[in-house]
Enzyme design. Structure first.
Site, PDB file in Angstrom:
ATOM      1  CD  GLU A  39      54.580  13.800  67.670  1.00 39.23           C
ATOM      2  OE1 GLU A  39      54.626  14.767  68.095  1.00 39.23           O
ATOM      3  OE2 GLU A  39      55.331  12.863  68.224  1.00 39.23           O
ATOM      4  CG  HIS A  43      51.351  18.593  69.215  1.00 41.61           C
ATOM      5  ND1 HIS A  43      52.381  17.751  69.484  1.00 41.61           N
ATOM      6  CD2 HIS A  43      51.589  19.364  68.150  1.00 41.61           C
ATOM      7  CE1 HIS A  43      53.293  18.177  68.374  1.00 41.61           C
ATOM      8  NE2 HIS A  43      52.763  18.980  67.735  1.00 41.61           N
ATOM      9  CG  ASN A  44      53.312  14.740  71.829  1.00 43.70           C
ATOM     10  OD1 ASN A  44      53.419  15.767  71.484  1.00 43.70           O
ATOM     11  ND2 ASN A  44      54.344  14.226  72.528  1.00 43.70           N
TER      12      ASN A  44
HETATM   13  C1  6PG Z   1      57.414  17.199  69.688  1.00 44.79           C
HETATM   14  C2  6PG Z   1      57.419  15.760  69.693  1.00 44.79           C
HETATM   15  C3  6PG Z   1      58.440  15.313  70.646  1.00 44.79           C
HETATM   16  C4  6PG Z   1      58.655  13.952  70.895  1.00 44.79           C
HETATM   17  C5  6PG Z   1      57.859  13.025  71.843  1.00 44.79           C
HETATM   18  C6  6PG Z   1      57.056  11.944  71.171  1.00 44.79           C
HETATM   19  O1  6PG Z   1      56.086  17.701  69.637  1.00 44.79           O
HETATM   20  O2  6PG Z   1      58.415  17.724  69.360  1.00 44.79           O
HETATM   21  O3  6PG Z   1      55.885  15.364  69.960  1.00 44.79           O
HETATM   22  O4  6PG Z   1      57.699  15.871  71.946  1.00 44.79           O
HETATM   23  O5  6PG Z   1      58.786  13.252  69.629  1.00 44.79           O
HETATM   24  O6  6PG Z   1      58.882  12.680  72.703  1.00 44.79           O
HETATM   25  O7  6PG Z   1      57.692  10.746  71.334  1.00 44.79           O
HETATM   26  P1  6PG Z   1      57.258   9.403  71.285  1.00 44.79           P
HETATM   27  O8  6PG Z   1      56.841   8.931  70.065  1.00 44.79           O
HETATM   28  O9  6PG Z   1      58.404   8.455  71.821  1.00 44.79           O
HETATM   29  O10 6PG Z   1      56.144   9.305  72.407  1.00 44.79           O
END
Ligand code: 6PG
Length: 478
Positions: free
Chosen positions: A189, A185-186
């Site tokens: 993202e 997911h990330n």
């Molecule tokens: C979420 C986000 C959260 C956070 C991460 C990513 O799903 O709520 O992904 O987990 O924003 O820490 O952060 P970075 O951009 O610092 O890797």
């Protein structure tokens, strides 16, 4: 009074999840290494539900009904192990330790195996939605044993976001599956944010559209095919004016992007799995390049641009929208493809329709698009790649000309669009009948006798490059 769940680690995410649980009618035992934080939470929000204040880990565990459920919300890595070590001697067989942080799924697999030997359940739970999501309804991705989900699932489903009355929470699979899916997911993202950034840069640098006007464009885009949380908040950030300078806020923010590590983990794990997650990788690299501020400063003076003039066309903004949509789709397709490879490698029965469905609400990548992705994987005949689902194949076909125009224009103008362009290369690579990988194999065979297969007959072959160049069956070469 005993509590249904305990939360240890009351920084913002832990505190908000504890409040969410209490607001949903659960009695929540609170614990934090420094009691001051527990007291601050109780002073500010103690009236939101039933909380039990505890000062020690032993008190926390004693306050819980059985099977005990303790949610750990501390920094990923060593701190999680320390809390587990403190909890284990206090717990009884059948109790459940839950890690709701962004832990590495390999750590989760190790911890789950360790605790299973002690008859304890360990559940790695991916939680997405940031601070607000934790409080009002996140998207929740729990791993661990099915048995533990029977005891824990109802609580998690209750506090999760809901879409069409459905909870954005479902059991993902055994051991580290939940944290793995959160990691992917990330990764998506990261790619999602990078393609938005590329669209913004093109509109600004190629078409001269200022942030305030772009804010309106993104707001409008959010009403169509691109509708998603990240597009929505892009409109908000681009529309925001810095109070100190009167400039668009985006112009006073240093242009080097940070990262806590989950995107990097996705790429590392993608490499291990042999998954071509190029869009996700490029988005992690783009953050890395942005952070090389020293080299970037030198490059201003040293590296030539030689940009070429481009006729943008009257529909450039719409072209960018379509290219953005196509690239976004590729990052989802690659992330999902990686999930499929992981399911085989780690023996997880991942239900892609359920995963897409629980990403529809609460999480950072929530998007309209996920409704159709859910449908694609709920169908009897599941596509081998998301792009092969008839609805998406048709959509990509529609936006493809604009995508090609935009990438060409960006290249001519010297505007870096690593994810727009690598996504297009992935798409073209996938559909290309013959790839130059044949030549790669030939080269590998020449310098390292690495052998190759032939298109016309089965078996493995080697050409005797330094001899008479005749071909031998590979078994003869070793
Ligand atoms: C979420 C986000 C959260 C956070 C991460 C990513 O799903 O709520 O992904 O987990 O924003 O820490 O952060 P970075 O951009 O610092 O890797």
């Amino acid at each position: 009074m005993s509590a249904q769940i305990g939360v240890t680690g009351l920084a913002v995410m832990g505190a908000n999840l504890a409040r969410n649980l209490a607001r949903n009618g659960y009695t929540v035992a609170l614990h934090n290494r420094s009691v001051a934080k527990t007291d601050a939470l109780l002073a500010a929000h103690g009236d939101e539900g039933d909380f039990i204040r505890t000062e020690t880990m032993a008190e926390l565990v004693e306050s819980l009904e059985k099977p005990r459920r303790v949610l750990i919300m501390v920094k990923a890595g060593g701190p999680v192990d320390s809390v587990i070590d403190a909890l284990v001697p206090l717990m009884e067989p059948g109790d459940i330790i839950i890690d709701g942080g962004n832990s590495n799924f390999q750590d989760t697999r190790r911890r789950e195996a360790d605790l299973a030997r002690k008859d304890l359940h360990f559940v790695g739970v991916g939680v997405s939605g940031g601070e607000e999501g934790a409080l009002l309804g996140p998207s929740i991705m729990p791993g661990g044993s099915k048995e533990s989900y029977d005891a824990l699932g109802p609580l998690l489903e209750k506090i999760s976001a809901k879409v069409d009355g459905q909870p954005c929470c479902a059991w993902i699979g055994t051991d580290g599956a939940g944290h793995f899916v959160k990691m992917v997911h990330n990764g998506i993202e990261y790619a999602d944010m990078q393609v938005i950034g590329e669209a913004y840069d093109l509109l600004r640098s190629a078409a001269g559209i200022e942030p305030a006007a772009q804010s309106e464009i993104f707001a409008k885009w959010n009403e169509g095919q691109l509708a998603s949380f990240l597009i929505e908040i892009t409109a908000e950030v681009l529309g925001h004016v810095d109070a100190k300078t009167g400039k668009p806020l985006v112009d006073v923010i240093v242009d080097s992007a940070g990262q806590k590590g989950t995107g990097r983990w996705t790429v590392q794990s993608g490499l291990d799995l042999g998954s071509p997650i190029s869009a996700i990788a490029e988005s992690v690299f783009a953050r890395g390049l942005s952070s090389q501020r020293g080299q970037r400063a030198i490059a201003q003076d040293v590296l030539a641009g030689h940009e070429l003039p481009v006729e943008l066309g009257a529909d450039f903004v719409e072209d960018v929208r379509q290219a953005l949509y196509a690239s976004k789709l590729i990052s989802y397709a690659q992330g999902i493809d990686m999930l499929q490879s992981a399911a085989v490698e780690y023996n997880w029965d991942l239900k892609l329709d359920e995963i897409a469905s629980l990403w529809r609400g609460g999480c950072i990548i929530r998007a309209e698009l996920l409704k159709d992705i859910t449908k694609a994987y709920a169908a009897d005949e599941k596509p081998a790649n998301l792009l092969f689902a008839p609805a998406f194949a048709a959509e990509i076909a529609q936006v493809l000309p604009a995508w090609r125009r935009v990438v060409s224009a960006a290249v001519q103008l010297g505007i870096p669009v690593p994810v727009f362009s690598s996504s297009l290369a992935y798409y073209d690579g996938l559909r290309r009948k013959r790839l130059p990988a044949a030549l790669t194999q030939g080269l590998r065979d020449l310098f390292g006798a690495h052998t190759y297969n032939r298109v016309d007959v089965g078996g493995t072959f080697h050409t005797q490059w330094s001899g008479d160049k005749s071909e031998v069956s590979a078994v003869d070469t070793h």
